[in-house]
Design a protein around this motif. Sequence first.
Motif, short mmCIF file in Angstrom:
data_model
loop_
_atom_site.label_atom_id
_atom_site.label_comp_id
_atom_site.label_asym_id
_atom_site.label_seq_id
_atom_site.Cartn_x
_atom_site.Cartn_y
_atom_site.Cartn_z
N ILE A 1 -62.87 -58.34 0.40
CA ILE A 1 -62.41 -59.63 -0.15
C ILE A 1 -61.16 -59.45 -0.99
N ARG A 2 -60.13 -60.21 -0.63
CA ARG A 2 -58.87 -60.15 -1.34
C ARG A 2 -59.00 -60.97 -2.62
N ALA A 3 -58.39 -60.49 -3.71
CA ALA A 3 -58.46 -61.20 -4.99
C ALA A 3 -57.11 -61.82 -5.31
N GLY A 4 -57.13 -63.00 -5.98
CA GLY A 4 -55.89 -63.63 -6.42
C GLY A 4 -56.15 -64.32 -7.75
N ALA A 5 -55.09 -64.58 -8.50
CA ALA A 5 -55.26 -65.28 -9.78
C ALA A 5 -54.05 -66.17 -10.06
N GLY A 6 -54.30 -67.25 -10.85
CA GLY A 6 -53.21 -68.16 -11.22
C GLY A 6 -53.09 -69.33 -10.26
N GLY A 7 -52.23 -70.28 -10.66
CA GLY A 7 -52.06 -71.52 -9.90
C GLY A 7 -51.65 -71.29 -8.46
N ASP A 8 -50.74 -70.34 -8.22
CA ASP A 8 -50.28 -70.11 -6.84
C ASP A 8 -51.40 -69.58 -5.96
N ALA A 9 -52.28 -68.78 -6.54
CA ALA A 9 -53.40 -68.23 -5.77
C ALA A 9 -54.37 -69.35 -5.37
N ILE A 10 -54.54 -70.32 -6.27
CA ILE A 10 -55.42 -71.46 -5.94
C ILE A 10 -54.81 -72.27 -4.80
N ILE A 11 -53.49 -72.49 -4.86
CA ILE A 11 -52.82 -73.21 -3.76
C ILE A 11 -52.95 -72.42 -2.46
N GLU A 12 -52.78 -71.13 -2.53
CA GLU A 12 -52.91 -70.29 -1.33
C GLU A 12 -54.32 -70.42 -0.75
N ALA A 13 -55.31 -70.41 -1.62
CA ALA A 13 -56.71 -70.57 -1.17
C ALA A 13 -56.88 -71.91 -0.45
N ALA B 1 -69.15 -65.07 -11.72
CA ALA B 1 -69.82 -65.95 -10.76
C ALA B 1 -69.00 -66.03 -9.47
N LEU B 2 -67.66 -66.10 -9.61
CA LEU B 2 -66.81 -66.19 -8.42
C LEU B 2 -66.98 -64.94 -7.55
N ALA B 3 -66.94 -63.76 -8.18
CA ALA B 3 -67.07 -62.50 -7.42
C ALA B 3 -68.44 -62.44 -6.74
N ARG B 4 -69.47 -62.83 -7.47
CA ARG B 4 -70.83 -62.79 -6.93
C ARG B 4 -70.95 -63.69 -5.69
N GLU B 5 -70.41 -64.93 -5.80
CA GLU B 5 -70.50 -65.86 -4.67
C GLU B 5 -69.65 -65.39 -3.50
N ALA B 6 -68.47 -64.88 -3.80
CA ALA B 6 -67.57 -64.42 -2.73
C ALA B 6 -68.23 -63.31 -1.93
N ILE B 7 -68.93 -62.43 -2.64
CA ILE B 7 -69.64 -61.33 -1.95
C ILE B 7 -70.83 -61.89 -1.16
N ALA B 8 -71.55 -62.83 -1.76
CA ALA B 8 -72.74 -63.39 -1.10
C ALA B 8 -72.40 -64.08 0.22
N VAL B 9 -71.26 -64.78 0.29
CA VAL B 9 -70.92 -65.51 1.52
C VAL B 9 -69.91 -64.75 2.37
N GLY B 10 -69.48 -63.55 1.92
CA GLY B 10 -68.51 -62.77 2.68
C GLY B 10 -67.18 -63.48 2.84
N ALA B 11 -66.66 -64.03 1.72
CA ALA B 11 -65.38 -64.75 1.77
C ALA B 11 -64.23 -63.81 2.10
N GLU B 12 -63.16 -64.40 2.58
CA GLU B 12 -61.97 -63.64 2.91
C GLU B 12 -61.11 -63.46 1.65
N PHE B 13 -61.10 -64.50 0.81
CA PHE B 13 -60.19 -64.55 -0.35
C PHE B 13 -60.90 -65.22 -1.51
N ALA B 14 -60.75 -64.62 -2.71
CA ALA B 14 -61.32 -65.24 -3.92
C ALA B 14 -60.20 -65.39 -4.94
N ALA B 15 -60.05 -66.61 -5.46
CA ALA B 15 -58.95 -66.86 -6.40
C ALA B 15 -59.47 -67.46 -7.70
N ILE B 16 -59.00 -66.90 -8.81
CA ILE B 16 -59.39 -67.41 -10.12
C ILE B 16 -58.16 -68.09 -10.76
#
Lengths: 398, 398
Positions: A71-83, A38-53
């Motif tokens: 779209i840049r991908a990130g994962a984990g707590g630090d990626a959420i903070i970065e987002a 769902a995250l990837a689908r939405e990130a593509i739909a709105v043309g996000a810069e960064f997607a973090a799980i």
Amino acid sequence: MSVLGATGSVGQSTLDLLKRDPPRFEVAALTAHRDVEALAREAIAVGAEFAAIADPGGYGALKSLLAGTDIRAGAGGDAIIEAAQLAADCVVAAIAGAAGLEPTLAAVEQGRRVALANKECLVSAGSVFMEAVRAAGTELLPVDSEHSAVFQALAGAEPGSVERITLTASGGPFRGWDHARLATVTPDAALRHPNWSMGRKITIDSATLMNKGLELIEAYHLFPTRPDQLDVVVHPQSIVHALVAFRDGSVLAQLACPDMRTPIALGLSWPARMETPTKRLDLVALGALTFEAPDSDKFRCLKLARQALETGGMTPAILNAANEVAVEAFLQQRIGFLQIAELVEETMERAAKGAVSTTWQDLADVLEADAAGRRICAEILASNLLGRVSMVVSERLA
Amino acid sequence: MSVLGATGSVGQSTLDLLKRDPPRFEVAALTAHRDVEALAREAIAVGAEFAAIADPGGYGALKSLLAGTDIRAGAGGDAIIEAAQLAADCVVAAIAGAAGLEPTLAAVEQGRRVALANKECLVSAGSVFMEAVRAAGTELLPVDSEHSAVFQALAGAEPGSVERITLTASGGPFRGWDHARLATVTPDAALRHPNWSMGRKITIDSATLMNKGLELIEAYHLFPTRPDQLDVVVHPQSIVHALVAFRDGSVLAQLACPDMRTPIALGLSWPARMETPTKRLDLVALGALTFEAPDSDKFRCLKLARQALETGGMTPAILNAANEVAVEAFLQQRIGFLQIAELVEETMERAAKGAVSTTWQDLADVLEADAAGRRICAEILASNLLGRVSMVVSERLA
């Protein structure tokens, strides 16, 4: 714009608005808890810069789903903070639960304007969070319907001119039920809310009125008010969301058909108002708006929340943590509906007897209180109360 | 502060507030139409600087009643204008009828902030009056409950964000009555308003819904709106006074127990809000607020007013003048309740056929239209319609 918690109920409503008005909004970051697809689908739909799980194990899947995009991908707590920290005019903070605390605070500390849908920031961490908002000199726009209503009704008012702030409660699906009937409530029944389509946890909180209790605590932090100026009235139609009474006898109220997109739109566009596709209010078709006093003897969570607000300190964080554990236990059919309040009350009593500090210094203290509330509640569940509770459950299932 | 029309209903409510909070307000001028004794008593009570009576013959009596005080006495039209022009932070313009036009305009032209309770300034002279407000760069605060409600609900909104402005109407004492019953309405019955205590003329206008029609025309001039964005909904409890719907689906409403002191207080103290001794709203005690569509087939004055608003030009002035004559004829039992609308409609039709200009240059044009409306209406009364009407009256009295 960035949306933290993009795949949840508020996140999805936010994206619905952003997708309708694409030339107006650019999306910096989207985050999600576990749902990589769902995250990837939405990130593509709105043309996000960064997607973090948030789930660190989701990185590979997210990266491959975003392959071939910018779209840049990130994962984990630090990626959420970065987002949360990425440059954006507005960060919609819609991560549910205590997990939303750190990222939302990070957005505030970067001076981002925050459209706030996470309850814990104010319920558990109210003083710390509001202090950070003041220090960063940023704007906080509540995006749940009741606080958005208060925000609109207060617009421009002198704090001293306010006499009373009233939040409305639908009363939930069990309004008017007696104790015997309430004891038989199943998770399925509690998940059928008459007016709002929301997540599971908040729907149960609506049925117990804990949701309204938590909103009282939030209102206390959001608006210049004393606890005794805050009030709840039951309004089954969920059309009037809140009322502000002034010392000249005037009351300003915000009304709208129940749709989260209305308060979210305000968070995105204030002080302007963006067009939304929500159903318009038709008072003649409605015919009547009704009001009654909440029954806080039967719906004891409301009373407990008010008690936590008046006690202050760590008590609201304990209340909220215990409630999360209790609601989860109810959803798993480990306890009955009425035991949610019992568990929360017992947890608050035990925590008060323990030597927990009553003042907060920082987020670490809040997280400690949150953990303590969960631990104490789980202990009660695992020991004596569970015995009492299981009897009720067996009776109900018989 | 100055109060023009101090002995009328709005004037008395204003003085009640001023007398409660004396250290805050200094009173420059008070005026009255004929009641010299009441004027002198109030002027002494509030320590006014100047008291003016419209009736030129009242000078001697006023002077002797004010003997031994520092209060200057004046009489006649020029004295009223002088009172309006006296230095004051706020002029409460509460002279009823066309007589209020010149003094209110005089206050505006002096750059005084005007708390407006006179309908004619906007209904008959809307364009001229609002042009004067803009030219003087002054503030106009509506002090009737519906427009005060709109003013509060709009506070700070972008004009483009408003979708609809809805005024509420109590529906009057004859809501739901059919034509046959309406034909039997007596002045005594029409003067018993269920919610508001007001003057005789406005109470009859409430019963015919002409009051709400005139308020639509006022709202058009006061707020940035098109005629088709203005709406009326019947709300028998008179608690919600108006609602503003925005393009994001939000509706802001102002509520208050029916008491003129609430909107007057706002006019006196805005953007602050002064304490008032009005009864506070208790939604739980009220239980329900109900709404229904107005029946403009039975209450034709509402339809006529909307037609006048849409036609524009002099038509609202004609409508208002004809209505004053018709209401007076009804109060004198010369015509029946339903003939009020008939007389107004017939007057509008005749005026439209006459070669009256449709644009306004200045107040003289407005006064001419007002006089034309009165003259045409009186002619109809004196001739054919009176024949038809007297039949109805005799039937009723039989």
